[in-house]
Design a protein around this motif. Structure first.
Motif, PDB file in Angstrom:
ATOM      1  N   SER A   1       7.574 122.937  50.060  1.00 27.81           N
ATOM      2  CA  SER A   1       7.739 123.300  51.462  1.00 27.81           C
ATOM      3  C   SER A   1       6.383 123.566  52.122  1.00 27.81           C
ATOM      4  O   SER A   1       6.133 123.122  53.241  1.00 27.81           O
ATOM      5  CB  SER A   1       8.641 124.524  51.577  1.00 27.81           C
ATOM      6  OG  SER A   1       8.756 124.917  52.919  1.00 27.81           O
ATOM      7  N   ARG A   2       5.516 124.289  51.412  1.00 24.67           N
ATOM      8  CA  ARG A   2       4.183 124.572  51.967  1.00 24.67           C
ATOM      9  C   ARG A   2       3.376 123.288  52.118  1.00 24.67           C
ATOM     10  O   ARG A   2       2.679 123.100  53.113  1.00 24.67           O
ATOM     11  CB  ARG A   2       3.439 125.567  51.075  1.00 24.67           C
ATOM     12  CG  ARG A   2       3.930 126.990  51.228  1.00 24.67           C
ATOM     13  CD  ARG A   2       2.983 127.966  50.577  1.00 24.67           C
ATOM     14  NE  ARG A   2       2.625 127.554  49.235  1.00 24.67           N
ATOM     15  CZ  ARG A   2       3.014 128.167  48.121  1.00 24.67           C
ATOM     16  NH1 ARG A   2       3.774 129.227  48.184  1.00 24.67           N
ATOM     17  NH2 ARG A   2       2.632 127.722  46.949  1.00 24.67           N
ATOM     18  N   ILE A   3       3.483 122.402  51.137  1.00 25.27           N
ATOM     19  CA  ILE A   3       2.749 121.137  51.214  1.00 25.27           C
ATOM     20  C   ILE A   3       3.248 120.320  52.399  1.00 25.27           C
ATOM     21  O   ILE A   3       2.455 119.764  53.160  1.00 25.27           O
ATOM     22  CB  ILE A   3       2.857 120.357  49.893  1.00 25.27           C
ATOM     23  CG1 ILE A   3       1.991 121.053  48.849  1.00 25.27           C
ATOM     24  CG2 ILE A   3       2.450 118.905  50.069  1.00 25.27           C
ATOM     25  CD1 ILE A   3       2.148 120.540  47.458  1.00 25.27           C
TER      26      ILE A   3
ATOM     27  N   TYR B   1       1.187 119.987  59.777  1.00 23.19           N
ATOM     28  CA  TYR B   1       0.166 120.647  60.591  1.00 23.19           C
ATOM     29  C   TYR B   1      -1.086 119.769  60.669  1.00 23.19           C
ATOM     30  O   TYR B   1      -1.639 119.559  61.758  1.00 23.19           O
ATOM     31  CB  TYR B   1      -0.179 122.019  60.004  1.00 23.19           C
ATOM     32  CG  TYR B   1      -1.254 122.732  60.788  1.00 23.19           C
ATOM     33  CD1 TYR B   1      -0.943 123.387  61.976  1.00 23.19           C
ATOM     34  CD2 TYR B   1      -2.580 122.719  60.359  1.00 23.19           C
ATOM     35  CE1 TYR B   1      -1.933 124.022  62.714  1.00 23.19           C
ATOM     36  CE2 TYR B   1      -3.567 123.348  61.096  1.00 23.19           C
ATOM     37  CZ  TYR B   1      -3.237 123.999  62.257  1.00 23.19           C
ATOM     38  OH  TYR B   1      -4.215 124.611  62.985  1.00 23.19           O
ATOM     39  N   SER B   2      -1.527 119.251  59.534  1.00 21.27           N
ATOM     40  CA  SER B   2      -2.709 118.383  59.512  1.00 21.27           C
ATOM     41  C   SER B   2      -2.470 117.128  60.330  1.00 21.27           C
ATOM     42  O   SER B   2      -3.341 116.690  61.081  1.00 21.27           O
ATOM     43  CB  SER B   2      -3.062 118.000  58.074  1.00 21.27           C
ATOM     44  OG  SER B   2      -3.459 119.127  57.351  1.00 21.27           O
ATOM     45  N   ARG B   3      -1.279 116.571  60.182  1.00 16.88           N
ATOM     46  CA  ARG B   3      -0.933 115.356  60.920  1.00 16.88           C
ATOM     47  C   ARG B   3      -0.982 115.611  62.428  1.00 16.88           C
ATOM     48  O   ARG B   3      -1.567 114.829  63.184  1.00 16.88           O
ATOM     49  CB  ARG B   3       0.464 114.903  60.491  1.00 16.88           C
ATOM     50  CG  ARG B   3       0.901 113.603  61.075  1.00 16.88           C
ATOM     51  CD  ARG B   3       2.240 113.188  60.413  1.00 16.88           C
ATOM     52  NE  ARG B   3       2.737 111.995  61.029  1.00 16.88           N
ATOM     53  CZ  ARG B   3       3.536 111.970  62.094  1.00 16.88           C
ATOM     54  NH1 ARG B   3       3.946 113.090  62.644  1.00 16.88           N
ATOM     55  NH2 ARG B   3       3.948 110.826  62.599  1.00 16.88           N
ATOM     56  N   ARG B   4      -0.394 116.718  62.877  1.00 14.98           N
ATOM     57  CA  ARG B   4      -0.432 117.057  64.309  1.00 14.98           C
ATOM     58  C   ARG B   4      -1.871 117.279  64.776  1.00 14.98           C
ATOM     59  O   ARG B   4      -2.245 116.860  65.880  1.00 14.98           O
ATOM     60  CB  ARG B   4       0.405 118.303  64.584  1.00 14.98           C
ATOM     61  CG  ARG B   4       1.900 118.065  64.599  1.00 14.98           C
ATOM     62  CD  ARG B   4       2.673 119.265  65.142  1.00 14.98           C
ATOM     63  NE  ARG B   4       2.279 120.535  64.552  1.00 14.98           N
ATOM     64  CZ  ARG B   4       2.830 121.082  63.473  1.00 14.98           C
ATOM     65  NH1 ARG B   4       3.809 120.449  62.857  1.00 14.98           N
ATOM     66  NH2 ARG B   4       2.421 122.250  63.015  1.00 14.98           N
ATOM     67  N   THR B   5      -2.672 117.927  63.934  1.00 16.69           N
ATOM     68  CA  THR B   5      -4.067 118.174  64.292  1.00 16.69           C
ATOM     69  C   THR B   5      -4.826 116.859  64.446  1.00 16.69           C
ATOM     70  O   THR B   5      -5.572 116.675  65.415  1.00 16.69           O
ATOM     71  CB  THR B   5      -4.749 119.066  63.232  1.00 16.69           C
ATOM     72  OG1 THR B   5      -4.055 120.314  63.167  1.00 16.69           O
ATOM     73  CG2 THR B   5      -6.208 119.309  63.570  1.00 16.69           C
ATOM     74  N   TYR B   6      -4.628 115.950  63.491  1.00 13.58           N
ATOM     75  CA  TYR B   6      -5.296 114.645  63.597  1.00 13.58           C
ATOM     76  C   TYR B   6      -4.849 113.899  64.854  1.00 13.58           C
ATOM     77  O   TYR B   6      -5.669 113.316  65.565  1.00 13.58           O
ATOM     78  CB  TYR B   6      -5.032 113.782  62.365  1.00 13.58           C
ATOM     79  CG  TYR B   6      -5.839 114.165  61.154  1.00 13.58           C
ATOM     80  CD1 TYR B   6      -7.192 114.483  61.243  1.00 13.58           C
ATOM     81  CD2 TYR B   6      -5.262 114.197  59.893  1.00 13.58           C
ATOM     82  CE1 TYR B   6      -7.930 114.825  60.133  1.00 13.58           C
ATOM     83  CE2 TYR B   6      -6.001 114.533  58.772  1.00 13.58           C
ATOM     84  CZ  TYR B   6      -7.334 114.846  58.893  1.00 13.58           C
ATOM     85  OH  TYR B   6      -8.057 115.170  57.783  1.00 13.58           O
TER      86      TYR B   6
END
Length: 84
Positions: A6-8, A14-19
């Motif tokens: 779940s954390r992964i 989150y990383s995808r949205r940031t990129y």
């Protein structure tokens, strides 16, 4: 799905949205900088545009790498499951 998975997945999203956000802002800034470079007709302005294009391309590559890393992680996870 366990807590680690779940954390992964949360971190991936989150990383995808940031990129995506970085790419969108980079594209907007690039469009503005292209206008500035055309108006100034200065070599340094075009050099900045070139650098911005490379940076946006690098972030796109990182986004694709992120997908590969997630896929590889889940493949390892499946291999680690007990056979039975």
């Amino acid at each position: 799905m366990n807590d680690s998975d779940s954390r992964i997945d949360d971190d991936f999203e989150y990383s995808r949205r940031t990129y995506f956000d970085l790419i969108e802002k980079g594209n907007d800034a690039l469009e503005e900088m292209i206008d500035v470079a055309r108006a100034l007709e200065h070599p340094r302005a075009f050099e900045v545009v070139s650098g911005m294009i490379k940076n946006i391309s690098d972030v796109n590559d990182r986004l694709m790498d992120l997908h590969k890393k997630k896929k590889d992680y889940h493949k390892q996870e499946v291999k680690a499951l007990p056979q039975g």
